[in-house]
Scaffold this motif. Sequence first.
Motif, PDB file in Angstrom:
ATOM      1  N   TYR A  60      46.460  56.093   7.928  1.00  0.00           N
ATOM      2  CA  TYR A  60      47.307  54.711   8.086  1.00  0.00           C
ATOM      3  C   TYR A  60      46.611  53.496   7.551  1.00  0.00           C
ATOM      4  O   TYR A  60      47.269  52.598   8.022  1.00  0.00           O
ATOM      5  CB  TYR A  60      47.611  54.777   9.789  1.00  0.00           C
ATOM      6  CG  TYR A  60      48.942  55.710  10.096  1.00  0.00           C
ATOM      7  CD1 TYR A  60      50.042  55.076  10.342  1.00  0.00           C
ATOM      8  CD2 TYR A  60      48.749  56.986  10.029  1.00  0.00           C
ATOM      9  CE1 TYR A  60      51.110  55.998  10.601  1.00  0.00           C
ATOM     10  CE2 TYR A  60      49.902  57.859  10.554  1.00  0.00           C
ATOM     11  CZ  TYR A  60      51.048  57.265  10.774  1.00  0.00           C
ATOM     12  OH  TYR A  60      51.995  57.928  11.221  1.00  0.00           O
ATOM     13  N   GLU A 112      43.563  52.220   8.117  1.00  0.00           N
ATOM     14  CA  GLU A 112      42.756  51.666   8.774  1.00  0.00           C
ATOM     15  C   GLU A 112      40.979  52.296   8.453  1.00  0.00           C
ATOM     16  O   GLU A 112      41.026  53.192   7.573  1.00  0.00           O
ATOM     17  CB  GLU A 112      42.735  51.929  10.376  1.00  0.00           C
ATOM     18  CG  GLU A 112      44.117  51.601  11.032  1.00  0.00           C
ATOM     19  CD  GLU A 112      44.581  50.160  10.673  1.00  0.00           C
ATOM     20  OE1 GLU A 112      43.815  49.386  10.352  1.00  0.00           O
ATOM     21  OE2 GLU A 112      45.735  49.960  10.746  1.00  0.00           O
ATOM     22  N   ALA A 151      52.394  58.532  15.040  1.00  0.00           N
ATOM     23  CA  ALA A 151      52.779  57.277  15.093  1.00  0.00           C
ATOM     24  C   ALA A 151      52.461  56.284  16.096  1.00  0.00           C
ATOM     25  O   ALA A 151      52.174  55.088  15.968  1.00  0.00           O
ATOM     26  CB  ALA A 151      54.225  57.137  14.367  1.00  0.00           C
ATOM     27  N   ARG A 152      52.732  56.873  17.433  1.00  0.00           N
ATOM     28  CA  ARG A 152      52.690  56.133  18.506  1.00  0.00           C
ATOM     29  C   ARG A 152      51.241  55.778  18.901  1.00  0.00           C
ATOM     30  O   ARG A 152      50.805  54.702  19.424  1.00  0.00           O
ATOM     31  CB  ARG A 152      53.339  56.896  19.744  1.00  0.00           C
ATOM     32  CG  ARG A 152      53.222  56.261  20.958  1.00  0.00           C
ATOM     33  CD  ARG A 152      53.922  54.874  21.124  1.00  0.00           C
ATOM     34  NE  ARG A 152      53.555  54.123  22.453  1.00  0.00           N
ATOM     35  CZ  ARG A 152      53.548  52.897  22.655  1.00  0.00           C
ATOM     36  NH1 ARG A 152      53.615  51.962  21.413  1.00  0.00           N
ATOM     37  NH2 ARG A 152      53.380  52.433  23.885  1.00  0.00           N
ATOM     38  N   VAL A 205      48.653  55.622  16.821  1.00  0.00           N
ATOM     39  CA  VAL A 205      48.309  54.094  15.852  1.00  0.00           C
ATOM     40  C   VAL A 205      48.721  53.105  16.415  1.00  0.00           C
ATOM     41  O   VAL A 205      48.129  52.117  16.392  1.00  0.00           O
ATOM     42  CB  VAL A 205      48.595  54.672  14.240  1.00  0.00           C
ATOM     43  CG1 VAL A 205      48.411  53.461  13.518  1.00  0.00           C
ATOM     44  CG2 VAL A 205      47.976  56.162  13.925  1.00  0.00           C
ATOM     45  N   GLU A 206      50.060  52.980  16.694  1.00  0.00           N
ATOM     46  CA  GLU A 206      50.683  51.642  17.287  1.00  0.00           C
ATOM     47  C   GLU A 206      49.754  51.245  18.420  1.00  0.00           C
ATOM     48  O   GLU A 206      49.535  50.089  18.428  1.00  0.00           O
ATOM     49  CB  GLU A 206      51.989  52.026  17.369  1.00  0.00           C
ATOM     50  CG  GLU A 206      52.694  50.586  18.025  1.00  0.00           C
ATOM     51  CD  GLU A 206      54.202  50.938  18.944  1.00  0.00           C
ATOM     52  OE1 GLU A 206      54.721  49.947  19.082  1.00  0.00           O
ATOM     53  OE2 GLU A 206      54.411  52.325  18.745  1.00  0.00           O
ATOM     54  N   ALA A 207      49.462  52.114  19.188  1.00  0.00           N
ATOM     55  CA  ALA A 207      48.550  51.785  20.403  1.00  0.00           C
ATOM     56  C   ALA A 207      47.394  51.112  19.975  1.00  0.00           C
ATOM     57  O   ALA A 207      46.918  50.252  20.605  1.00  0.00           O
ATOM     58  CB  ALA A 207      48.338  52.939  21.291  1.00  0.00           C
ATOM     59  N   ARG A 228      46.610  49.599  17.419  1.00  0.00           N
ATOM     60  CA  ARG A 228      47.011  48.477  16.790  1.00  0.00           C
ATOM     61  C   ARG A 228      47.213  47.221  17.754  1.00  0.00           C
ATOM     62  O   ARG A 228      46.897  46.011  17.709  1.00  0.00           O
ATOM     63  CB  ARG A 228      47.934  48.411  15.698  1.00  0.00           C
ATOM     64  CG  ARG A 228      47.469  49.253  14.359  1.00  0.00           C
ATOM     65  CD  ARG A 228      48.573  49.445  13.331  1.00  0.00           C
ATOM     66  NE  ARG A 228      48.335  50.148  12.329  1.00  0.00           N
ATOM     67  CZ  ARG A 228      48.693  50.818  11.370  1.00  0.00           C
ATOM     68  NH1 ARG A 228      50.268  50.748  11.591  1.00  0.00           N
ATOM     69  NH2 ARG A 228      48.229  51.224  10.314  1.00  0.00           N
ATOM     70  N   ILE A 229      47.907  47.697  18.946  1.00  0.00           N
ATOM     71  CA  ILE A 229      48.251  46.661  19.752  1.00  0.00           C
ATOM     72  C   ILE A 229      47.191  46.382  20.719  1.00  0.00           C
ATOM     73  O   ILE A 229      46.930  45.218  20.823  1.00  0.00           O
ATOM     74  CB  ILE A 229      49.207  47.423  20.978  1.00  0.00           C
ATOM     75  CG1 ILE A 229      50.670  47.702  20.296  1.00  0.00           C
ATOM     76  CG2 ILE A 229      49.188  46.546  22.111  1.00  0.00           C
ATOM     77  CD1 ILE A 229      51.528  48.378  21.212  1.00  0.00           C
ATOM     78  N   ARG A 281      54.821  47.373  25.144  1.00  0.00           N
ATOM     79  CA  ARG A 281      55.870  47.049  24.283  1.00  0.00           C
ATOM     80  C   ARG A 281      56.290  45.444  24.662  1.00  0.00           C
ATOM     81  O   ARG A 281      56.312  45.076  25.563  1.00  0.00           O
ATOM     82  CB  ARG A 281      57.048  47.870  24.589  1.00  0.00           C
ATOM     83  CG  ARG A 281      56.730  49.360  24.425  1.00  0.00           C
ATOM     84  CD  ARG A 281      58.006  50.203  24.632  1.00  0.00           C
ATOM     85  NE  ARG A 281      57.708  51.517  24.347  1.00  0.00           N
ATOM     86  CZ  ARG A 281      57.780  52.345  23.257  1.00  0.00           C
ATOM     87  NH1 ARG A 281      57.816  51.580  21.889  1.00  0.00           N
ATOM     88  NH2 ARG A 281      57.250  53.445  23.012  1.00  0.00           N
ATOM     89  N   GLY A 308      60.834  45.114  21.576  1.00  0.00           N
ATOM     90  CA  GLY A 308      60.572  46.668  21.430  1.00  0.00           C
ATOM     91  C   GLY A 308      61.167  47.250  22.763  1.00  0.00           C
ATOM     92  O   GLY A 308      62.027  48.318  22.712  1.00  0.00           O
TER      93      GLY A 308
END
Length: 215
Positions: A23, A25, A114-115, A117-119, A121-122, A166, A170
């Motif tokens: 992704y 990173e 995906a979720r 990786v999103e976490a 990044r958040i 979120r 979102g």
Amino acid sequence: MRVVIGEDQALLRDGLARILTAYGETVVATAATAPELRTAIADLSPDVAIVDVRLPPSFTDEGLRVAAQARARTPGFPVLVLSQHVEVLYARELLSDGRGGLGYLLKDRVADVARFVEAVRIVAAGGTVLDPDVVADLLSRRGQEETIARLTPREREVLRLMAEGRANAGIASRLGVTEKAVNKHINNIFGKLGLLPDGDDNRRVLAVLNYLEAP
């Protein structure tokens, strides 16, 4: 984003590194033990650390201790903690300093790449992400049943999505409503819980969760 990973299971450690690299990173170091993780964080100053709660040598809470020490040295240092099971005590310890840049996920969530990786990044951006099962446990264990009962089912859902990190947009997308409706729900939540919105989503989430878990 520069990442350090602390995980004793070789397959999971390698898998996390591969996912993040795919992704875009940069994984600057991986560690299999608490001492290795402590050194990597201190020497490399990553943007975020992904940490297993239980690490060698004793497999108790060494990972969490390393995370706490890193945040004591650098207030707000981003840490995403992974755990095999829901352990509310650890979630409480993570929230105790009142700062963002924190995440607590069950390891099973990594399967939703995906979720996950999103976490990461958040958290790296200073946000707060809590596993839905942890949020549900906090909601069921707190001592304010009557107060929480004032929330409507939709308000509870909004609260859970806030805790997952979120943003209002979102939440609106997830629920199929407008941002204006989400803002109204959030204001209702804070009103019923006796909390004043301060414009800071991360601190609002932390305040709500600390309120919910109070004995």
